[in-house]
Scaffold this active site. Structure first.
Site, PDB file in Angstrom:
ATOM      1  N   HIS B 145       3.317  -8.299   0.899  1.00 50.77           N
ATOM      2  CA  HIS B 145       2.505  -9.337   0.263  1.00 50.77           C
ATOM      3  C   HIS B 145       3.375 -10.572  -0.019  1.00 50.77           C
ATOM      4  CE1 HIS B 145      -0.483 -10.920  -2.739  1.00 50.77           C
ATOM      5  NE2 HIS B 145       0.624 -11.417  -3.255  1.00 50.77           N
ATOM      6  N   GLU B 146       4.565 -10.349  -0.539  1.00 49.34           N
ATOM      7  CA  GLU B 146       5.448 -11.468  -0.856  1.00 49.34           C
ATOM      8  C   GLU B 146       5.916 -12.177   0.412  1.00 49.34           C
ATOM      9  OE1 GLU B 146       5.450 -12.534  -3.643  1.00 49.34           O
ATOM     10  OE2 GLU B 146       4.683 -10.808  -4.702  1.00 49.34           O
ATOM     11  N   HIS B 149       3.446 -14.592   1.642  1.00 54.98           N
ATOM     12  CA  HIS B 149       3.508 -15.905   0.996  1.00 54.98           C
ATOM     13  C   HIS B 149       4.541 -16.781   1.704  1.00 54.98           C
ATOM     14  CE1 HIS B 149       0.711 -15.437  -2.210  1.00 54.98           C
ATOM     15  NE2 HIS B 149       1.367 -14.482  -2.837  1.00 54.98           N
ATOM     16  N   GLU B 229      -3.763 -15.715  -2.853  1.00 57.45           N
ATOM     17  CA  GLU B 229      -3.510 -14.301  -3.144  1.00 57.45           C
ATOM     18  C   GLU B 229      -4.279 -13.388  -2.177  1.00 57.45           C
ATOM     19  OE1 GLU B 229      -1.279 -12.893  -5.218  1.00 57.45           O
ATOM     20  OE2 GLU B 229      -0.659 -14.955  -5.524  1.00 57.45           O
TER      21      GLU B 229
END
Lengths: 185, 405
Positions: B145-146, B149, B229
């Protein structure tokens, strides 16, 4: 000449920039595909390098498992000498299998399971297996973007002009792994 | 395809343009309130100047400011090999050019964030509490997930948006304070008759603007952040091919009552789950930087057949019960089904390491302690002023050599 000439030159220059832009994008994508491919090789080599350490660490504990250890060594040798992609896929699949067997056997040796060295090696090998899988996945993703770009209008014209060829997906190994009996951890 | 995910900025950019408009409008009216002729122009110039200065600072130092604010410490490979391995795995899956720098925040509350300028200069930070609670697949989900980003350029974009929010708040504060202090003076009354009317109108609009624009800007900020997100969840599971990892990690993170001690309204948006927990908030939908965690988990859990963008979009729509355009048409063209993978075997330590120990080790490593692991498994920590070059293990008696760093 005059105004119309200038406009034509302007349009021509813009067009040239546009072609250069697409050409560069194609080159970048092709390099990414190549880079993704080399990632797979890096990880395979890393796995081969880790195995002697693993054998060394486990040898003392698994005195009655000589056969298993010999199999790992043999599979490693076979994987290292494999040449073609098909052979490689086959040999690496074998190696995964015997390593799985080794770790399964290690479960029966509490001393070994508590050994820091062994735990570290187990983490490294698990991660390397993951990295091989992710490198393959990453390679296939890159090939997908690259092939899409080559097939889609208008970049397909420029790809055709400069001979950008389609790349193949790395699926052979999947087939080989499917053919092998799965060893449960 | 990552380019396509990136190009899905139209809505985000639209919202961002709204923020800039607020900033310019604020400058225009606030300036006009002081001087109807030259004021509006000066006000806009001042607003842009403020914005650009902040932008330059955050472009070059935003990442390090964020890391310093959160109290994150850089860790080395031998401190936490598994964390490093997982970040490497995700780097390979995402085809990122370089490995992001890895930081650990010595806090109990499980959380994580990514920061930096671009994929070449990025960093991921996780809390010690996160490391102590998650298994391998869960940690992988969070890191993916990071990394998403980083991959989707959210790290720079969110900095940009955060700076704009900061500029608006600052400018409206300056204006309102200025009004308060100069209000008692006779500056406006002593003005010529012609300009008085216009100045009064400007003044009225400016006050309304100054009060409303920070609130509006914050709502825009939250809206942008929520979109990013969801997109990072979608991209993350496409990388790991294992939605359950992220889903159960989110579940674990939402179940705790622990809160981060060093966090504020702007930095909160960067974390994977909202670190500012507010109980019983009904208005949370509009003012939350993050989508409701239960909804994110539900979407992830309904991805049972494939994890490509099209599948996520479908799950997103079915969970929210209405059509939505989270991912643009271009991003949906990776239609070739992306299959899920099986869970991986956990190779964690036999006993889970408590977060306090991870955090303590980190602080020691950061202050120059040397770690020696004996063959029997005991980890010894020597202070930086330790002068010997060997150490006897208190457990098994073996003498270990200390490599002075």
């Amino acid at each position: 000449m005059g105004k119309i000439g200038l406009i034509l030159i302007g349009v021509g220059v813009l067009f040239l920039f546009w072609v250069i832009g697409i050409f560069n994008a194609l080159v970048r994508l092709r390099n990414q595909v190549k880079n993704a491919w080399s990632q797979i090789d890096v990880q395979l080599k890393r796995r081969h390098d880790l195995i002697p350490n693993l054998i060394e660490t486990t040898k003392g504990y698994m005195k009655h498992e000589r056969e298993t250890l010999e199999k790992v060594t043999a599979a490693r040798t076979a994987a290292m000498s494999a040449q073609s992609v098909g052979e490689k896929a086959q040999a690496e699949g074998m190696l995964s299998g015997v390593l799985g067997r080794l770790f399964a056997v290690a479960e029966q040796y509490p001393d070994l399971k508590a050994n820091q060295n062994f735990l570290a090696l187990q983490e490294e090998l698990t991660s390397t297996e993951n990295k091989i899988a992710f490198a393959r996945q990453g390679y296939n993703d890159q090939v997908l973007f690259y092939n899409n770009k080559i097939q889609m209008f208008p970049s397909n014209i420029i790809a055709g002009m400069f001979g950008f060829a389609q790349q193949e997906f790395f699926e052979i190994q999947d087939q080989a792994e499917k053919a092998l009996p799965k060893v449960a951890f | 395809m990552w380019e396509l995910a990136r190009s899905n900025k139209r809505k985000s950019i639209f919202l961002f343009a709204g923020m800039l408009l607020l900033l310019v409008g604020l400058g225009f009216f606030a300036g006009g309130a002081f001087d109807p002729q030259a004021g509006p122009f000066l006000g806009v110039t001042l607003a842009m100047f403020l914005w650009i200065i902040q932008l330059i600072i955050s472009y070059f130092a935003g990442g390090s400011i964020m890391l310093a604010l959160s109290g994150a410490k850089p860790v080395t490979r031998d401190m936490h090999p598994r964390l490093f391995n997982i970040v490497e795995e995700m780097k390979i899956a995402a085809n990122l050019p370089v490995l992001p720098k890895i930081y650990v925040i010595p806090e109990e509350a499980p959380n994580a964030f990514a920061t930096g300028r671009n994929p070449q200069k990025s960093a991921v930070a996780v809390t010690a509490g996160l490391l102590s609670r998650l298994n391998r697949d869960e940690l992988q989900g969070v890191i993916a997930h990071e990394m998403s980003h980083v991959l989707n350029r959210d790290i720079l974009f969110m900095t940009l948006v955060g700076v704009s929010l900061g500029s608006i708040v600052l400018l409206s504060n300056i204006f309102l304070r200025g009004m308060f202090h100069s209000g008692s003076s006779s500056r406006y009354r002593s003005r010529g008759k012609g300009g008085g009317q216009a100045a009064l109108i400007f003044l009225a609009i400016a006050i309304v603007f100054a009060i409303l624009s920070p609130i509006m800007a914050q709502l825009l900020y939250f809206a942008i952040s929520r979109r990013r997100e969801y997109l990072a969840d979608a991209t993350g599971v496409r990388l790991t091919r294992y939605p359950e990892g992220l889903a159960s990690a989110l579940e674990k993170m939402s179940r705790t009552d622990l809160v981060l001690s060093r966090v504020n309204k702007v930095t909160a948006a960067l974390y994977i789950v909202n670190p500012l927990k507010r109980k019983g908030m009904q208005l949370a939908d509009l003012t939350a930087t993050h989508p409701p965690i239960s909804e994110r988990i539900k979407i992830l859990r309904s991805l049972t057949y494939g994890v490509n963008f099209a599948a996520y979009q479908k799950a997103f729509e079915s969970v929210r019960g209405r059509p939505a355009s989270l991912i643009p048409k271009g991003g949906l063209s990776d239609a070739a089904t992306v299959a899920l993978r099986a869970p991986s075997k956990d190779t964690g330590p036999v006993e889970p390491v408590p977060a306090q120990r991870i955090a303590g080790d980190l602080i020691m490593a950061a202050s120059g302690f040397t770690f020696v692991t004996c063959a029997c498994g005991l980890k010894m920590k020597t202070p930086p002023d330790f002068r010997g070059n060997s150490l006897r293990c208190p457990k098994c008696g073996k003498v270990n050599s200390v490599n002075a760093a």
